[in-house]
Write an enzyme that holds these catalytic residues in place. Structure first.
Site, mmCIF file in Angstrom:
data_model
loop_
_atom_site.group_PDB
_atom_site.id
_atom_site.type_symbol
_atom_site.label_atom_id
_atom_site.label_comp_id
_atom_site.label_asym_id
_atom_site.label_seq_id
_atom_site.Cartn_x
_atom_site.Cartn_y
_atom_site.Cartn_z
ATOM 1 N N ASP A 58 0.711 -1.199 0.005
ATOM 2 C CA ASP A 58 -0.113 -0.076 0.017
ATOM 3 C C ASP A 58 0.767 1.498 -0.082
ATOM 4 O O ASP A 58 0.541 2.533 -0.619
ATOM 5 C CB ASP A 58 -0.699 0.024 1.218
ATOM 6 N N TYR A 115 1.589 2.371 -3.605
ATOM 7 C CA TYR A 115 0.402 2.727 -4.270
ATOM 8 C C TYR A 115 0.086 4.016 -3.703
ATOM 9 O O TYR A 115 -0.206 4.969 -4.572
ATOM 10 C CB TYR A 115 -0.660 1.951 -3.825
ATOM 11 N N SER A 152 -15.292 7.956 1.190
ATOM 12 C CA SER A 152 -13.962 7.742 1.618
ATOM 13 C C SER A 152 -13.441 8.847 2.398
ATOM 14 O O SER A 152 -14.329 9.772 2.776
ATOM 15 C CB SER A 152 -13.253 7.876 0.214
ATOM 16 N N LEU A 153 -12.433 8.779 2.884
ATOM 17 C CA LEU A 153 -11.702 9.959 3.860
ATOM 18 C C LEU A 153 -10.554 10.719 3.151
ATOM 19 O O LEU A 153 -9.801 10.056 2.299
ATOM 20 C CB LEU A 153 -11.228 9.362 4.935
ATOM 21 N N LYS A 182 -7.859 4.742 12.762
ATOM 22 C CA LYS A 182 -7.852 4.540 11.634
ATOM 23 C C LYS A 182 -7.759 2.814 11.365
ATOM 24 O O LYS A 182 -6.586 2.835 11.340
ATOM 25 C CB LYS A 182 -7.234 5.226 10.477
ATOM 26 N N LYS A 198 -2.618 10.031 8.675
ATOM 27 C CA LYS A 198 -2.086 8.707 8.280
ATOM 28 C C LYS A 198 -0.441 8.940 8.821
ATOM 29 O O LYS A 198 0.327 9.866 8.556
ATOM 30 C CB LYS A 198 -1.828 8.528 6.702
ATOM 31 N N CYS A 252 40.384 14.473 -8.142
ATOM 32 C CA CYS A 252 41.689 14.566 -8.666
ATOM 33 C C CYS A 252 42.026 14.532 -10.016
ATOM 34 O O CYS A 252 42.832 14.971 -10.800
ATOM 35 C CB CYS A 252 42.709 13.869 -7.997
ATOM 36 N N CYS A 279 40.284 5.000 -7.506
ATOM 37 C CA CYS A 279 40.968 6.454 -8.011
ATOM 38 C C CYS A 279 42.318 5.935 -7.730
ATOM 39 O O CYS A 279 42.919 5.517 -6.569
ATOM 40 C CB CYS A 279 40.720 7.649 -7.149
HETATM 41 S S1 IVH Z 1 -15.283 6.473 8.734
HETATM 42 C C1 IVH Z 1 -16.637 8.734 5.288
HETATM 43 N N1 IVH Z 1 -13.661 5.572 10.466
HETATM 44 O O1 IVH Z 1 -10.857 4.311 5.990
HETATM 45 C C2 IVH Z 1 -16.375 7.558 5.250
HETATM 46 N N2 IVH Z 1 -13.439 4.976 8.398
HETATM 47 O O2 IVH Z 1 -10.429 6.155 3.762
HETATM 48 C C3 IVH Z 1 -16.553 6.923 6.614
HETATM 49 N N3 IVH Z 1 -11.730 3.305 8.240
HETATM 50 O O3 IVH Z 1 -13.401 3.513 3.844
HETATM 51 C C4 IVH Z 1 -15.154 6.629 7.290
HETATM 52 N N4 IVH Z 1 -11.126 3.077 10.067
HETATM 53 O O4 IVH Z 1 -12.535 1.600 5.145
HETATM 54 C C5 IVH Z 1 -13.813 5.688 9.204
HETATM 55 N N5 IVH Z 1 -12.460 4.466 12.408
HETATM 56 C C6 IVH Z 1 -12.773 4.708 11.066
HETATM 57 C C7 IVH Z 1 -12.080 4.099 10.224
HETATM 58 C C8 IVH Z 1 -12.501 4.087 8.915
HETATM 59 C C9 IVH Z 1 -10.798 2.471 8.747
HETATM 60 C C10 IVH Z 1 -11.507 3.178 6.676
HETATM 61 C C11 IVH Z 1 -12.795 2.735 6.019
HETATM 62 C C12 IVH Z 1 -12.911 3.676 4.837
HETATM 63 C C13 IVH Z 1 -11.591 4.304 4.680
HETATM 64 C C14 IVH Z 1 -11.692 5.689 4.118
#
Ligand code: IVH
Length: 691
Positions: A34, A37, A83-84, A115, A314, A411, A455
């Protein structure tokens, strides 16, 4: 980079990222971890931000990861699975927080939680019974994996009373680290492909068509959100209340969550989790921070694929991708030529990496590194930066092969190729390559005898080494002693004193026996001594017959470096106390191109010559001052400048020839030396009066 190059780079990044996404999400067969990526994605985002004219709304990157799998039934999510946005570094979290404060302009609370590094799934419960579970898919449509999810012990099949009529619970499916380790052992014994991390293992398991296999994989589920479909009398007002409610319904929710009212404490929470996260039973790659009040979340809303009210901090990646901008060659103490890769500065495990030694030609050939290549870098043992692999797919065809120079870059003497007949000292495997074949290839080539380039000028490095020791002494960089200089040269980190000024603490902390603190101290002292007076600069160059006094005489006479460089021999000869041998040596020194190049390199690398104007008729000419202790009205440098501007000299040690020892508070041993030698001691106010 030129505009066209940027455009090409963006295209190349998009192509490769798309390919990696397909590998990961559809083929379930990732070839990179990851980190890699994400590093490529980060670069693409950065370029798109800097060059908005090249953004492409249809770029796959703007979609939530994943395509629905074909083998499972598709399910349309009632509410889009978002997503976040990521924050790389605490500054980005603070920027987000400040933005939130401005947008909301009202009292609010931050909610911090782990997370989790797994897979997001959605679970639907009707009348307390688990009826349907799906993957996120592209955020709109996911795959029906209900039967597989039923195999996960921590997904309740029936909710605890009192439960709402209908509820959607979202959370993360994870594979505990311990399970992942034993699964990989089994995979290995059966000659099957290993899983790069717990997330890949969890993903691979959930995609199994046979729920029995899922059961064996011992997955875990932690809930992080719920969507209120129909909750009769329960009114949830905060994200933190959702977590409590989830627990009451019988779900596991991650530990370590906190309601926080200021950003400073958010940063403290992130640090604390950073300390414990390696010890947690499952993978966590960051901290999710949200605005706790649901009413405020609603006001903030969603932009693109992510809500504004949440951000994912992150933790720094241990590996990242970057571009090799150049490969230069350093000459070590034994005369061995060591190639050094220069990169676009990149953040790896918390520090910025801009170069790494490539050790030798074998290493370059083994990894097949070209100038212009996109490479994966990491910190070996968490400290020494190294190149792990070339991302061949990122090549444009414009990359240049590196060739060892035929002449010594220091040199100019001829370079000789010698077989060393030993195994590679620094054998590096591409740690994250998942396919076995590359490993084998690397192993075999590393066992062959290796060649080194030297050298042929016996005096080259030794001379250089002595010169460097003199240089650091005169620049008063006392933290860099001869042993450290040798070490830096041997490691290929420096080839001359000018290279010291581009070192970073991560270069040093990567070396054995160098701690992070001491490395930072060394770099700080190098940086503190970048600014020198002209006489010191001239003295440090190590010109034959030029000592401290002569350097001061020349500096006082000509006033600028340019004038000294251009001075004719006769002009130098005119200076009092300078005879023909010395003036000849000085003039000769500045006629050599490599000396001028070295001076230019020093200045380019940040060395600054401080201007001194002798005032007041040079009333301290011929007098030497020694400073000890702390002065309250000026810094030590200011005091030095003041003395020199009056024609006086500042010395670092007390001798019979010292005129005054200026003692501030907490004076050191120089104070005692002055008493012993009978040198006049003045305190700060007396010192100020002498002017
Ligand atoms: S809240 C608005 N809480 O992170 C989206 N996500 O990059 C709600 N994830 O798809 C996400 N731990 O797979 C939330 N405590 C947490 C999380 C979490 C991991 C993952 C999840 C999400 C991704 C977003």
């Amino acid at each position: 980079m030129k505009d066209s190059q940027i455009k090409n780079r963006i295209q190349k990044l998009r192509q490769e990222i798309s390919r990696l996404r397909f590998e990961y999400h559809v083929e379930n067969n990732p070839t990179v971890t990851d980190d890699i990526y994400e590093s490529l994605t980060r670069e693409l985002h950065k370029l798109e931000k800097e060059y908005p004219k090249y953004t492409d709304e249809n770029s796959s990157i703007n979609r939530v990861a994943g395509l629905p799998l074909s083998k499972f039934k598709k399910i349309k999510h009632e509410h889009r699975m978002l997503s976040l946005n990521d924050a790389f570094g605490i500054e980005e979290v603070s920027e987000w927080g400040v933005r939130m404060d401005k947008l909301l302009n009202t009292k609010h609370t931050y909610f911090c939680e782990l997370k989790l590094d797994g897979l997001a799934v959605s679970l639907i419960y009707k009348d307390g019974i688990f009826v349907e579970g799906s993957t996120r898919g592209d955020g709109f449509i996911g795959e029906d994996i209900t039967e597989n999810l039923k195999m996960i012990e921590t997904i309740p099949l029936r909710l605890k009373n009192p439960y709402p009529q209908e509820i959607e619970v979202r959370g993360e499916v994870l594979m505990p680290k311990r399970v992942w380790h034993s699964l990989n052992k089994i995979q290995e014994s059966q000659g099957k492909q290993l899983f790069a991390n717990t997330r890949n293992a969890a993903a691979g398991s959930l995609r199994q068509l046979d729920p029995k296999i899922v059961k064996e994989r011992k997955l875990d589920f932690l809930a992080w959100d719920l969507i209120q479909l129909q909750i009769a009398d329960t009114k949830l007002e905060k994200h933190s209340e959702k977590h409590k409610y989830l627990r009451d319904l019988g779900f596991q929710v991650a530990p370590y969550e906190k309601k926080i009212t200021n950003l400073k404490e958010v940063s403290y929470f992130i640090d604390q989790i950073g300390e414990v996260r390696d010890k947690l039973p499952y993978g966590t790659d960051g901290v999710v921070i949200s605005i706790d009040e649901l009413s405020l979340q609603e006001i903030l809303g969603v932009v693109g694929k992510a809500p504004k009210y949440m951000i994912a901090y992150k933790y720094p990646a241990k590996r990242a991708t970057t571009i090799v901008t150049d490969i230069t060659v350093n000459v070590g103490r034994t005369g061995v030529l060591t190639p050094l890769a220069h990169f676009n500065p990149t953040l790896v495990a918390g520090s910025t990496i801009s170069k790494a030694t490539l050790h030798n030609m074998d290493q370059i050939n083994r990894l097949d590194i070209h100038i212009g290549d996109t490479v994966v870098i990491q910190k070996a043992g968490d400290v020494i930066p190294e190149v792990v692999e070339v991302l061949v797919k990122m090549r444009t065809g414009k990359e240049k092969k590196f060739k060892m120079p035929e002449h010594c870059p220091v040199c100019g003497a001829e370079v000789e190729k010698r077989e060393t007949g030993t195994k590679q000292k620094n054998k590096i495997f591409p740690l994250f390559t998942l396919k076995g074949s590359d490993m084998d290839k690397n192993f075999h080539s590393s066992a062959l005898s290796s060649v080194a380039y030297y050298c042929t000028n016996k005096n080259c490095s030794a001379k250089n080494r002595r010169g460097m020791q003199h240089f650091v002494n005169i620049f008063e960089i006392y933290t860099v002693g001869p042993k450290i200089l040798d070490r830096l040269k041997d490691e290929g980190l420096i080839s001359d004193a000018a290279d010291l000024f581009t070192l970073e603490s991560s270069d040093l902390s990567g070396l054995e026996r160098f701690g992070v603190k001491s490395s930072e101290k060394i770099i700080a002292s190098i940086n503190d001594h970048k600014k020198v007076f002209l006489w010191r600069f001239i003295y440090a160059l190590g010109i034959l017959h030029v000592g401290e006094q002569t350097a001061q005489d020349i500096a006082n006479h000509f006033g600028t470096l340019e004038k000294i460089i251009e001075a004719k021999e006769v002009e130098i000869n005119k200076i009092e106390n300078i005879g023909p041998i010395v003036s000849g040596s000085i003039h000769d020194f500045f006629t050599h191109k490599e000396n001028i190049a070295f001076i230019k390199k020093l200045l380019d690398n940040g060395v600054v010559i401080e201007k001194v104007k002798v005032v007041n008729g040079g009333k301290f000419t011929g007098q030497t001052f020694v400073l000890t202790g702390t002065l309250s009205s000026m810094s030590r440098d200011e005091a030095k400048q003041k003395i020199t501007s009056f024609g006086g000299k500042v010395s670092s040690s007390v001798s019979k020839n010292t005129t005054y020892v200026v003692a501030g508070t907490d004076p050191g041993s120089k104070y005692d030396d002055a008493i012993k030698l009978g040198v006049k001691i003045v305190n700060e106010s007396e010192f100020l009066k002498i002017f």
